[in-house]
Design a protein around this motif. Structure first.
Motif, PDB file in Angstrom:
ATOM      1  N   ALA A 176       0.823  -1.216   0.000  1.00 30.70           N
ATOM      2  CA  ALA A 176       0.000   0.000   0.000  1.00 30.70           C
ATOM      3  C   ALA A 176       0.856   1.265   0.000  1.00 30.70           C
ATOM      4  CB  ALA A 176      -0.921  -0.012   1.214  1.00 30.70           C
ATOM      5  N   GLN A 177       1.983   1.217   0.697  1.00 36.42           N
ATOM      6  CA  GLN A 177       2.848   2.396   0.793  1.00 36.42           C
ATOM      7  C   GLN A 177       3.552   2.707  -0.524  1.00 36.42           C
ATOM      8  OE1 GLN A 177       5.463   1.274   3.983  1.00 36.42           O
ATOM      9  NE2 GLN A 177       3.881   1.466   5.568  1.00 36.42           N
ATOM     10  N   THR A 178       3.913   1.682  -1.271  1.00 35.67           N
ATOM     11  CA  THR A 178       4.744   1.872  -2.463  1.00 35.67           C
ATOM     12  C   THR A 178       3.992   1.719  -3.776  1.00 35.67           C
ATOM     13  OG1 THR A 178       5.370  -0.469  -2.552  1.00 35.67           O
ATOM     14  CG2 THR A 178       6.738   0.997  -1.190  1.00 35.67           C
ATOM     15  N   GLY A 179       2.845   1.051  -3.732  1.00 37.06           N
ATOM     16  CA  GLY A 179       2.144   0.763  -4.971  1.00 37.06           C
ATOM     17  C   GLY A 179       2.770  -0.385  -5.733  1.00 37.06           C
ATOM     18  N   ALA A 180       3.715  -1.076  -5.104  1.00 33.93           N
ATOM     19  CA  ALA A 180       4.391  -2.200  -5.752  1.00 33.93           C
ATOM     20  C   ALA A 180       3.502  -3.442  -5.697  1.00 33.93           C
ATOM     21  CB  ALA A 180       5.723  -2.473  -5.066  1.00 33.93           C
ATOM     22  N   SER A 181       3.910  -4.478  -6.392  1.00 31.24           N
ATOM     23  CA  SER A 181       3.202  -5.755  -6.317  1.00 31.24           C
ATOM     24  C   SER A 181       3.530  -6.429  -4.991  1.00 31.24           C
ATOM     25  CB  SER A 181       3.625  -6.667  -7.475  1.00 31.24           C
ATOM     26  OG  SER A 181       4.992  -7.038  -7.328  1.00 31.24           O
ATOM     27  N   ALA A 182       2.774  -7.464  -4.655  1.00 34.30           N
ATOM     28  CA  ALA A 182       3.046  -8.191  -3.420  1.00 34.30           C
ATOM     29  C   ALA A 182       4.435  -8.815  -3.459  1.00 34.30           C
ATOM     30  CB  ALA A 182       1.982  -9.271  -3.203  1.00 34.30           C
ATOM     31  N   THR A 183       4.836  -9.300  -4.638  1.00 35.90           N
ATOM     32  CA  THR A 183       6.167  -9.895  -4.777  1.00 35.90           C
ATOM     33  C   THR A 183       7.254  -8.865  -4.530  1.00 35.90           C
ATOM     34  OG1 THR A 183       5.382 -11.550  -6.359  1.00 35.90           O
ATOM     35  CG2 THR A 183       7.748 -11.081  -6.354  1.00 35.90           C
ATOM     36  N   ASP A 184       7.104  -7.688  -5.122  1.00 38.64           N
ATOM     37  CA  ASP A 184       8.107  -6.641  -4.937  1.00 38.64           C
ATOM     38  C   ASP A 184       8.103  -6.099  -3.512  1.00 38.64           C
ATOM     39  OD1 ASP A 184       9.046  -6.821  -7.495  1.00 38.64           O
ATOM     40  OD2 ASP A 184       7.917  -5.124  -8.274  1.00 38.64           O
ATOM     41  N   ALA A 185       6.933  -6.058  -2.878  1.00 37.43           N
ATOM     42  CA  ALA A 185       6.857  -5.593  -1.491  1.00 37.43           C
ATOM     43  C   ALA A 185       7.658  -6.515  -0.582  1.00 37.43           C
ATOM     44  CB  ALA A 185       5.402  -5.521  -1.040  1.00 37.43           C
ATOM     45  N   LEU A 186       7.537  -7.823  -0.801  1.00 37.23           N
ATOM     46  CA  LEU A 186       8.310  -8.776  -0.005  1.00 37.23           C
ATOM     47  C   LEU A 186       9.792  -8.655  -0.314  1.00 37.23           C
ATOM     48  CD1 LEU A 186       8.500 -11.086   1.994  1.00 37.23           C
ATOM     49  CD2 LEU A 186       7.925 -12.675   0.148  1.00 37.23           C
ATOM     50  N   LEU A 187      10.140  -8.400  -1.570  1.00 33.48           N
ATOM     51  CA  LEU A 187      11.541  -8.212  -1.931  1.00 33.48           C
ATOM     52  C   LEU A 187      12.125  -6.985  -1.236  1.00 33.48           C
ATOM     53  CD1 LEU A 187      11.560  -9.048  -5.753  1.00 33.48           C
ATOM     54  CD2 LEU A 187      12.604 -10.368  -3.908  1.00 33.48           C
ATOM     55  N   LEU A 188      11.333  -5.934  -1.093  1.00 39.91           N
ATOM     56  CA  LEU A 188      11.789  -4.738  -0.382  1.00 39.91           C
ATOM     57  C   LEU A 188      12.079  -5.059   1.082  1.00 39.91           C
ATOM     58  CD1 LEU A 188       9.440  -1.979  -1.868  1.00 39.91           C
ATOM     59  CD2 LEU A 188      11.932  -2.006  -1.993  1.00 39.91           C
ATOM     60  N   LEU A 189      11.200  -5.847   1.702  1.00 46.13           N
ATOM     61  CA  LEU A 189      11.425  -6.255   3.087  1.00 46.13           C
ATOM     62  C   LEU A 189      12.700  -7.084   3.199  1.00 46.13           C
ATOM     63  CD1 LEU A 189       7.814  -7.273   4.215  1.00 46.13           C
ATOM     64  CD2 LEU A 189       9.131  -5.319   5.042  1.00 46.13           C
ATOM     65  N   ARG A 190      12.880  -8.009   2.274  1.00 38.20           N
ATOM     66  CA  ARG A 190      14.071  -8.860   2.303  1.00 38.20           C
ATOM     67  C   ARG A 190      15.339  -8.040   2.096  1.00 38.20           C
ATOM     68  NH1 ARG A 190      11.478 -13.763  -1.294  1.00 38.20           N
ATOM     69  NH2 ARG A 190      10.990 -15.179   0.434  1.00 38.20           N
ATOM     70  N   ALA A 191      15.297  -7.106   1.135  1.00 34.77           N
ATOM     71  CA  ALA A 191      16.479  -6.294   0.845  1.00 34.77           C
ATOM     72  C   ALA A 191      16.844  -5.424   2.043  1.00 34.77           C
ATOM     73  CB  ALA A 191      16.217  -5.416  -0.378  1.00 34.77           C
ATOM     74  N   HIS A 192      15.840  -4.839   2.693  1.00 31.32           N
ATOM     75  CA  HIS A 192      16.107  -3.997   3.857  1.00 31.32           C
ATOM     76  C   HIS A 192      16.675  -4.838   4.995  1.00 31.32           C
ATOM     77  CE1 HIS A 192      15.520  -0.350   6.316  1.00 31.32           C
ATOM     78  NE2 HIS A 192      15.256  -1.204   7.297  1.00 31.32           N
ATOM     79  N   ALA A 193      16.102  -6.028   5.207  1.00 31.36           N
ATOM     80  CA  ALA A 193      16.581  -6.904   6.280  1.00 31.36           C
ATOM     81  C   ALA A 193      18.030  -7.298   6.029  1.00 31.36           C
ATOM     82  CB  ALA A 193      15.688  -8.143   6.368  1.00 31.36           C
ATOM     83  N   PHE A 194      18.347  -7.669   4.788  1.00 31.00           N
ATOM     84  CA  PHE A 194      19.711  -8.091   4.456  1.00 31.00           C
ATOM     85  C   PHE A 194      20.704  -6.946   4.661  1.00 31.00           C
ATOM     86  CE2 PHE A 194      23.217  -8.765   1.438  1.00 31.00           C
ATOM     87  CZ  PHE A 194      23.634 -10.028   1.829  1.00 31.00           C
ATOM     88  N   SER A 195      20.323  -5.736   4.228  1.00 36.55           N
ATOM     89  CA  SER A 195      21.232  -4.593   4.351  1.00 36.55           C
ATOM     90  C   SER A 195      21.478  -4.205   5.801  1.00 36.55           C
ATOM     91  CB  SER A 195      20.670  -3.389   3.584  1.00 36.55           C
ATOM     92  OG  SER A 195      19.492  -2.891   4.196  1.00 36.55           O
ATOM     93  N   GLN A 196      20.517  -4.517   6.679  1.00 35.36           N
ATOM     94  CA  GLN A 196      20.634  -4.170   8.089  1.00 35.36           C
ATOM     95  C   GLN A 196      21.132  -5.329   8.944  1.00 35.36           C
ATOM     96  OE1 GLN A 196      19.954  -1.000   9.330  1.00 35.36           O
ATOM     97  NE2 GLN A 196      19.807  -0.459   7.158  1.00 35.36           N
TER      98      GLN A 196
END
Length: 224
Positions: A176-196
């Motif tokens: 909802a925040q990004t307008g991305a697909s569900a797949t891309d939303a999960l990828l954003l969570l994964r990318a942020h988790a990995f970077s942190q």
């Protein structure tokens, strides 16, 4: 772990095979990706690592729809999933055997078995594992089909090592925040988790608590 699903399936594998631990996850469209059971913390961690990283032998097994057998998981670079290969070296895991749970054209889930000592499954044990995987597939399918839409879609109570309730909720919020697909939303969570250097579940908790927001400052949809 989806409510209403049989959590004794892992015990059947443990009692029938010379393995140290087992976990089973479902990936069917009848329910969000979730863990049905994990026999111990190491099994749960193997499951969580692959979910967080989006790579590992489970994804290869699901893609190829045949078992991935790693009698010495510490040997080789595993070019298809190098990050997972490095991460699993921190666990007491020497052998890993992944069996996809498939029925016809349907992909139901995956059973992951590990041993603390290296070595292959014998021909008899491999045959037994295939039979157990087939039985688990049918059992999970029957139980998934009897779940009402509101049942079995939530993980156990928050704080459980198997819980992904907040991950599914956070994915929807990021969508909802990004307008991305569900797949891309999960990828954003994964990318942020990995970077942190954190788990996806930890990042998801921040999103649900509204202390982390992925809304682009310029209103442009982000992509992983």
């Amino acid at each position: 772990m989806a409510e209403g699903l049989d959590t004794g399936l892992c015990t059947v594998f443990l009692e029938s095979l010379p393995i140290t631990g087992a976990s089973i996850s479902v990936f069917s469209g009848l329910a969000p990706e979730t863990t049905v059971c994990a026999s111990n913390r190491v099994s749960a961690r193997i499951d969580e690592l692959q979910f967080d990283l989006g790579e590992g032998p489970r994804w290869t097994a699901l893609e190829r729809r045949r078992p991935v057998l790693l009698p010495d998981v510490r040997a080789g670079s595993h070019a298809a999933w190098p990050v997972f290969a490095k991460a699993i070296r921190d666990l007491d895991v020497s052998a890993l055997f992944v069996f996809p749970l498939v029925l016809g054209a349907m992909d139901i889930g995956v059973a992951e078995l590990y041993c603390s000592d290296p070595g292959p499954l014998s021909a008899a044990d491999h045959s037994t594992a295939l039979q157990l995987a087939d039985a688990a597939t049918w059992q999970l399918l029957r139980e998934l089909l009897t779940l009402a839409p509101a049942d079995g879609t939530d993980a156990p109570q928050d704080g459980s090592p198997l819980s992904r309730r907040e991950v599914h909720q956070a994915t929807g919020m990021v969508l909802a925040q990004t307008g991305a697909s569900a797949t891309d939303a999960l990828l954003l969570l994964r990318a942020h988790a990995f970077s942190q250097g954190r788990t996806v579940r930890e990042v998801a908790r921040d999103v649900v608590a509204r202390t982390l927001d992925f809304t682009p400052p310029d209103g442009v949809t982000r992509r992983p």
